[in-house]
Scaffold this motif. Structure first.
Motif, mmCIF file in Angstrom:
data_model
loop_
_atom_site.group_PDB
_atom_site.id
_atom_site.type_symbol
_atom_site.label_atom_id
_atom_site.label_comp_id
_atom_site.label_asym_id
_atom_site.label_seq_id
_atom_site.Cartn_x
_atom_site.Cartn_y
_atom_site.Cartn_z
ATOM 1 N N HIS A 1 0.817 -1.214 0.000
ATOM 2 C CA HIS A 1 0.000 0.000 0.000
ATOM 3 C C HIS A 1 0.853 1.267 0.000
ATOM 4 N N VAL A 2 1.983 1.210 0.672
ATOM 5 C CA VAL A 2 2.887 2.364 0.695
ATOM 6 C C VAL A 2 3.433 2.615 -0.707
ATOM 7 N N ILE A 3 3.857 1.557 -1.376
ATOM 8 C CA ILE A 3 4.398 1.680 -2.733
ATOM 9 C C ILE A 3 3.329 2.181 -3.689
ATOM 10 N N LYS A 4 2.125 1.646 -3.599
ATOM 11 C CA LYS A 4 1.046 2.079 -4.493
ATOM 12 C C LYS A 4 0.643 3.526 -4.231
ATOM 13 N N MET A 5 0.772 3.974 -2.975
ATOM 14 C CA MET A 5 0.470 5.363 -2.650
ATOM 15 C C MET A 5 1.504 6.296 -3.293
ATOM 16 N N LEU A 6 2.781 5.910 -3.207
ATOM 17 C CA LEU A 6 3.846 6.742 -3.755
ATOM 18 C C LEU A 6 3.969 6.635 -5.264
ATOM 19 N N PHE A 7 3.770 5.434 -5.784
ATOM 20 C CA PHE A 7 3.960 5.165 -7.210
ATOM 21 C C PHE A 7 2.712 4.515 -7.784
ATOM 22 N N PRO A 8 1.618 5.252 -7.939
ATOM 23 C CA PRO A 8 0.366 4.641 -8.399
ATOM 24 C C PRO A 8 0.455 4.061 -9.814
ATOM 25 N N GLU A 9 1.428 4.521 -10.593
ATOM 26 C CA GLU A 9 1.555 4.028 -11.960
ATOM 27 C C GLU A 9 2.173 2.634 -12.028
#
Length: 168
Positions: free
Chosen positions: A85-93
């Protein structure tokens, strides 16, 4: 919630020259990937670095020192094994495991290029365990990988790669 096998490092500076110096030093200090940067108000910029935990810690420390020499260093932080979730928040692409795949590309290149044990023999047991955990479809579960001795794990990795190579 899935935890990643890499770390996320951040270096925050005021001004772009300090950020570039930090990114350059971080990339040279360890086997990491400087992924992107983000701008905020008042000249605050942050770079994001990924790699194994020890490499990212080293890169962030070195990058922070470079930022201090060139301009204004604000803060740095390392998050070992960040949640998806942290990664998807920072890098949604980014889709699913693309960051982890980018981090593990070097390990996968070793598998693809060399099944003769030369590169594997240079790895310590922890590196072999991390590699085995990162290989999709590996025949051992992670709890068993953590109990397997180096020679046995080395043999399983080589045999697994040889059978996968034969399927292509």
């Amino acid at each position: 919630m899935k935890k990643q096998s890499y770390a996320l490092g951040m270096i925050e500076t005021i001004g772009f020259p300090a950020l570039v110096a930090a990114a350059d030093e971080a990339a040279k200090a360890a086997d990491v990937k400087v992924t992107t940067y983000q701008k905020a108000d008042s000249g605050i910029v942050t770079i994001y670095i990924i790699g194994d935990v020890a490499s990212v810690k080293s890169a962030v420390d070195t990058g922070g020192e470079a930022a201090k020499r060139v301009g204004q260093f604000r803060h740095s932080h390392v998050i070992p094994r960040p949640d998806d979730h942290v990664i998807k928040m920072l890098f949604p692409e980014l889709i699913d495991d693309s960051v982890e795949n980018a981090v593990n590309i070097k390990q996968h290149e070793i598998i693809a290029k060399d099944t003769s044990n030369k590169e594997f023999n240079k790895m310590n047991l922890q590196e072999l365990r991390e590699l085995a955990n990162s290989i999709e479809g590996f025949p051992l579960p992670s709890d068993e990988i953590s109990r397997t001795k180096k020679e046995e794990l080395l043999n399983i990795i080589v045999k697994f790669q040889a059978t996968k190579g034969g399927e292509k």
